[in-house]
Design a protein around this motif. Structure first.
Motif, PDB file in Angstrom:
ATOM      1  N   PHE A  79       0.846  -1.193   0.000  1.00  0.00           N
ATOM      2  CA  PHE A  79       0.000   0.000   0.000  1.00  0.00           C
ATOM      3  C   PHE A  79       0.879   1.241   0.000  1.00  0.00           C
ATOM      4  CE2 PHE A  79      -3.146  -2.986   1.825  1.00  0.00           C
ATOM      5  CZ  PHE A  79      -4.199  -2.738   0.959  1.00  0.00           C
ATOM      6  N   ARG A  80       0.579   2.163  -0.888  1.00  0.00           N
ATOM      7  CA  ARG A  80       1.399   3.365  -1.024  1.00  0.00           C
ATOM      8  C   ARG A  80       1.098   4.382   0.070  1.00  0.00           C
ATOM      9  NH1 ARG A  80       0.762   8.146  -3.790  1.00  0.00           N
ATOM     10  NH2 ARG A  80      -1.247   7.449  -4.603  1.00  0.00           N
ATOM     11  N   LEU A  81      -0.170   4.504   0.454  1.00  0.00           N
ATOM     12  CA  LEU A  81      -0.574   5.517   1.423  1.00  0.00           C
ATOM     13  C   LEU A  81      -0.582   4.942   2.836  1.00  0.00           C
ATOM     14  CD1 LEU A  81      -3.556   7.184  -0.485  1.00  0.00           C
ATOM     15  CD2 LEU A  81      -1.167   7.936  -0.379  1.00  0.00           C
ATOM     16  N   ALA A  82      -0.088   5.737   3.783  1.00  0.00           N
ATOM     17  CA  ALA A  82      -0.048   5.292   5.180  1.00  0.00           C
ATOM     18  C   ALA A  82      -1.447   4.990   5.702  1.00  0.00           C
ATOM     19  CB  ALA A  82       0.627   6.356   6.044  1.00  0.00           C
ATOM     20  N   ALA A  83      -2.443   5.781   5.292  1.00  0.00           N
ATOM     21  CA  ALA A  83      -3.813   5.557   5.771  1.00  0.00           C
ATOM     22  C   ALA A  83      -4.323   4.187   5.340  1.00  0.00           C
ATOM     23  CB  ALA A  83      -4.737   6.655   5.253  1.00  0.00           C
ATOM     24  N   ASP A  84      -3.983   3.775   4.117  1.00  0.00           N
ATOM     25  CA  ASP A  84      -4.403   2.458   3.641  1.00  0.00           C
ATOM     26  C   ASP A  84      -3.675   1.348   4.398  1.00  0.00           C
ATOM     27  OD1 ASP A  84      -6.149   3.550   1.770  1.00  0.00           O
ATOM     28  OD2 ASP A  84      -4.598   3.652   0.223  1.00  0.00           O
ATOM     29  N   ARG A  85      -2.393   1.560   4.681  1.00  0.00           N
ATOM     30  CA  ARG A  85      -1.646   0.563   5.452  1.00  0.00           C
ATOM     31  C   ARG A  85      -2.240   0.413   6.849  1.00  0.00           C
ATOM     32  NH1 ARG A  85       2.769   3.212   2.940  1.00  0.00           N
ATOM     33  NH2 ARG A  85       3.276   4.349   4.857  1.00  0.00           N
ATOM     34  N   ASP A  86      -2.613   1.536   7.463  1.00  0.00           N
ATOM     35  CA  ASP A  86      -3.174   1.483   8.814  1.00  0.00           C
ATOM     36  C   ASP A  86      -4.515   0.753   8.826  1.00  0.00           C
ATOM     37  OD1 ASP A  86      -0.990   2.858   9.748  1.00  0.00           O
ATOM     38  OD2 ASP A  86      -2.025   4.784   9.955  1.00  0.00           O
TER      39      ASP A  86
END
Length: 256
Positions: free
Chosen positions: A50-57
């Motif tokens: 996942f590129r975005l931190a929000a998606d990883r979280d």
């Protein structure tokens, strides 16, 4: 309600209630490096893509929470819970589809959802479940989405509502219909327009479902995920199922 992880990572088993469904809600802001230790190798690899931190979280909280609630239900350690991916609806050779608990948690059914600042996991013993939450987004192309997702009956009902209610009403429709498709395991590939559900100002109900995707029996209910969200739970059962909602914050924090 909260539950902690005991010695050796074991979680005290939940008091059995059949049939029943538990829904656990969490904020992706609770993501921590410790939660990644609950994921298997494939999940950690997907998390890293996942590129975005929000998606990883969101991914880390959703999939670690799934292990924690299954461990709690089965009375085992989270590390002993495995998931298989199961799909009866296409011929793709790679593993995909609805996750099913394996190992000590075999026989339990789960559904995972996340949108915006909401992560949810539903778990039930022997009852296929589908959980969906949607953030109400005013900027979306409502007309285009409605033509993709809603039947003529549903579009007419939506257009009859005051304009200020239409965006929220659309996402009520979407959450209900996706929860139904997740319960069957078809997901969005099963198509939204074969299903007609009750209007957003009415209690959730399935009015019609064209074959071949229609299950023999299904029960659906709306859930309150907050003022800017719409959520629904579907269970492949012949009648109402007791639903208990939980705040997962303490369960997730116990892993730190």
């Amino acid at each position: 309600m909260s539950a902690g992880v005991g010695q050796n990572g074991a979680v005290p088993p939940a008091t059995p209630a059949v049939p029943a469904c538990d829904v656990w809600w969490a904020d992706p802001a609770l993501a921590s490096p410790a939660l990644l230790g609950l994921l298997d190798e494939d999940e950690r690899a997907r998390h890293a893509r996942f590129r975005l931190a929000a998606d990883r979280d969101r991914y880390a909280v959703a999939h670690s929470l799934a292990r924690l609630v299954c461990a709690r239900a089965a009375g085992c350690a989270p590390r002993d819970v495995a998931f298989t991916l199961h799909c009866d609806h296409c011929d793709r050779p790679e593993p995909h589809g609805k996750p099913r608990p394996a190992g000590p948690a075999a026989g339990w059914e789960i559904s995972i959802t996340h949108s915006g600042s909401r992560v949810g996991v539903a778990v039930a013993r022997g009852l296929p479940v589908g959980l969906d939450v949607e953030r109400v987004a005013e900027s979306r192309d409502l007309e285009g989405l409605a033509s993709y997702a809603l039947t003529g009956i549903e579009r007419a009902a939506l257009e009859s509502r005051p304009e200020a209610e239409r965006t929220g009403g659309f996402f009520t429709y979407w959450a209900r219909k996706e929860s139904l498709l997740k319960a069957t395991g078809a997901g969005l590939s099963g198509g939204l327009t074969p299903i007609t559900v009750s209007g957003p100002h009415e209690s959730a109900a399935v009015l019609s479902w064209d074959p071949p995707g229609a299950p023999d029996e299904v029960w659906i209910t709306d859930l309150d995920a907050g003022p800017d969200y719409r959520a629904a739970l579907s269970v492949l059962a012949g009648g109402p199922v007791p639903v208990t909602e939980h705040d997962a914050a303490d369960l997730l924090k116990s892993c730190r």
